[in-house]
Write an enzyme that holds these catalytic residues in place. Structure first.
Site, PDB file in Angstrom:
ATOM      1  N   GLY A 140      65.798   2.224   1.328  1.00 50.83           N
ATOM      2  CA  GLY A 140      64.642   2.878   0.733  1.00 50.83           C
ATOM      3  C   GLY A 140      63.622   1.872   0.232  1.00 50.83           C
ATOM      4  CD  GLN A 142      60.891  -0.199  -5.966  1.00 50.98           C
ATOM      5  OE1 GLN A 142      61.678  -1.021  -6.404  1.00 50.98           O
ATOM      6  NE2 GLN A 142      59.596  -0.461  -5.849  1.00 50.98           N
ATOM      7  CB  SER A 143      66.592  -0.799  -0.734  1.00 56.00           C
ATOM      8  OG  SER A 143      67.859  -1.374  -0.488  1.00 56.00           O
ATOM      9  CG  ASN A 144      68.710  -1.598  -6.665  1.00 53.78           C
ATOM     10  OD1 ASN A 144      67.762  -2.020  -7.310  1.00 53.78           O
ATOM     11  ND2 ASN A 144      69.219  -0.389  -6.860  1.00 53.78           N
ATOM     12  CB  CYS A 146      66.233  -4.106   0.937  1.00 54.03           C
ATOM     13  SG  CYS A 146      66.702  -2.952   2.263  1.00 54.03           S
TER      14      CYS A 146
END
Length: 424
Positions: A140, A142-144, A146
């Protein structure tokens, strides 16, 4: 060969660079009677520092896992600051004689933090072993995961390509610098944007394969990490976490045995590791996961696939209880959930992210309120999986919940007294 007309919107860093030399490939899994692993190359030693941080080390699994699971990773990178602390969490309104303790995996680092770090220790060792010069992963906006992957890849001199899912109204626009995006773009990650509709229609596997084939044609050597780092290899991160908890209990850091281990579930790898390791080890606690997307049936099936990949020989439904806590949907928060995050921070000093641990803790406390006798006398270990940076994406929604500010009232007649510090 994959054929797709999808046009992925790309945001490249303002400059590019050639990766530093990478270690020669090493095998990352071994099975019984496998030939010995060759020695580390001098290039690997360049990655290592005098401390253990960033060091590539041989991996020796817990004794209770080595004879039950297969294949076993042969190496891992030391990327996190482990062991993470465990402490009593003084939550309000707990059932009678119920205690909640907190495993602080949110403190496994700063820009590289949270539960994803444990998975990346094994996944990036595999990437380096395969001779990769860049990493692809997906999540997503705001992927942690990534963000953690982008930081860890750069630590190891690997380029990082992120496919980020966003609204169709925003997919053609600069995604900005809020939260995880700021860190990703600071470390030079290449960002490809897709809409939620495209993601749903095409799927994460096909999207990453499209990008992988493109990079291969450009002469690159990409390594693909799935959503959340959740494959059977990544599962070893939380198998190792259970050994860490065991060690903390044995050395006196934790003077407590636990009836329950509770965690959020967003991609399945953390829960798979926690549940299989708890089942195999001496902890024997009941594992409950609160899923923040999809539904429990989906995650029972997905976790089962991860367990089958480890030849665990056990059914997911026998070793973990998965409850639904997604609310409005993934990364979408109700006013009540955000108020809960604020109240827990103000009451206990622990800041929960609104996407994962916030929803899991909200689900846990809601169940305790509705079924108090079920939890009476239980000793619970809650896994805080991190995600603080994702909270910055909720600034507007949180604004009405915070306050306690005012302009300090000062009389002009108050005399100045010289002290330390500078006047500006």
């Amino acid at each position: 060969m994959l054929h797709c007309s999808l046009s992925i919107r790309r945001l490249n860093p303002s400059h590019t660079h050639s990766p530093l030399p990478l270690p020669l490939p090493l095998p990352t899994t071994h099975k019984p009677n496998q030939a010995p692993i060759r020695s580390m190359t001098s290039t690997i030693q360049q990655v290592q520092s005098a401390s253990e941080f960033l060091k590539l080390t041989p991996y020796h699994p817990p004794s209770w896992a080595s004879s039950k699971l297969n294949p076993i990773p042969s190496h891992s990178f030391n990327l996190g600051h482990f062991p993470t602390p465990v402490h009593r969490w003084n939550l309000p309104n707990l059932p009678k004689d119920c205690e909640v303790w907190l495993k602080r995996d949110d403190l496994s680092g700063m820009q590289l933090s949270g539960n994803k770090v444990r998975k990346l220790e094994f996944l990036l060792a595999d990437a380096v072993a395969q001779g990769a010069d860049c990493i692809i992963t997906i999540g997503g906006i705001q992927s942690n995961h990534c963000r953690a992957t982008a930081v860890a890849a750069k630590y190891l001199n690997l380029d990082c390509f992120l496919i980020l899912r966003t609204s169709k109204l925003l997919v053609e626009k600069d995604p900005g610098l809020t939260g995880n995006l700021l860190v990703e773009r600071l470390v030079g990650a290449h960002i490809d944007l897709v809409s939620k509709e495209e993601y749903s229609r095409i799927g994460s596997l096909t999207l990453t394969n499209i990008l992988k084939e493109k990079l291969i044609k450009e002469g690159r050597k990409p390594y693909v990490i799935p959503v959340g780092g959740s494959n059977s290899l990544g599962t070893w991160g939380y198998i190792e976490a259970i050994r860490e908890i065991e060690n903390q209990s044995q050395n006196g850091t934790i003077n407590q045995s636990f009836d329950d281990i509770i965690s959020a579930c967003g991609s399945g790898g953390t829960v798979a590791g926690l549940s299989i390791a708890t089942w195999l080890s001496e902890l024997k606690a009941k594992v409950t996961a609160f899923c923040v997307c999809d539904d429990p049936d989906y995650f029972y099936d997905y976790v089962q696939g991860l367990l089958d990949g480890l030849e665990a020989g056990v059914k997911s439904r026998d070793i973990v209880k998965i409850e639904n806590a997604k609310g409005l949907g993934y990364a979408m928060s109700t006013a009540e959930e955000l108020k809960f995050v604020k109240e827990i921070a103000e009451t206990t000093g622990v800041i929960l992210d609104p996407v994962y641990s916030g929803k899991a803790a909200y689900g846990m406390m809601k169940d305790m309120s509705q079924n108090p006798t079920k939890w009476e006398g239980r000793k619970i270990l809650f896994i805080h999986t991190g995600g603080l940076l994702g909270l910055f994406d909720k600034n507007d929604e949180m604004a009405s919940l915070v306050g306690k500010w005012r302009r300090m009232e000062l009389d002009e007649s108050i005399p100045r007294i010289d002290g330390t510090g500078k006047m500006f």
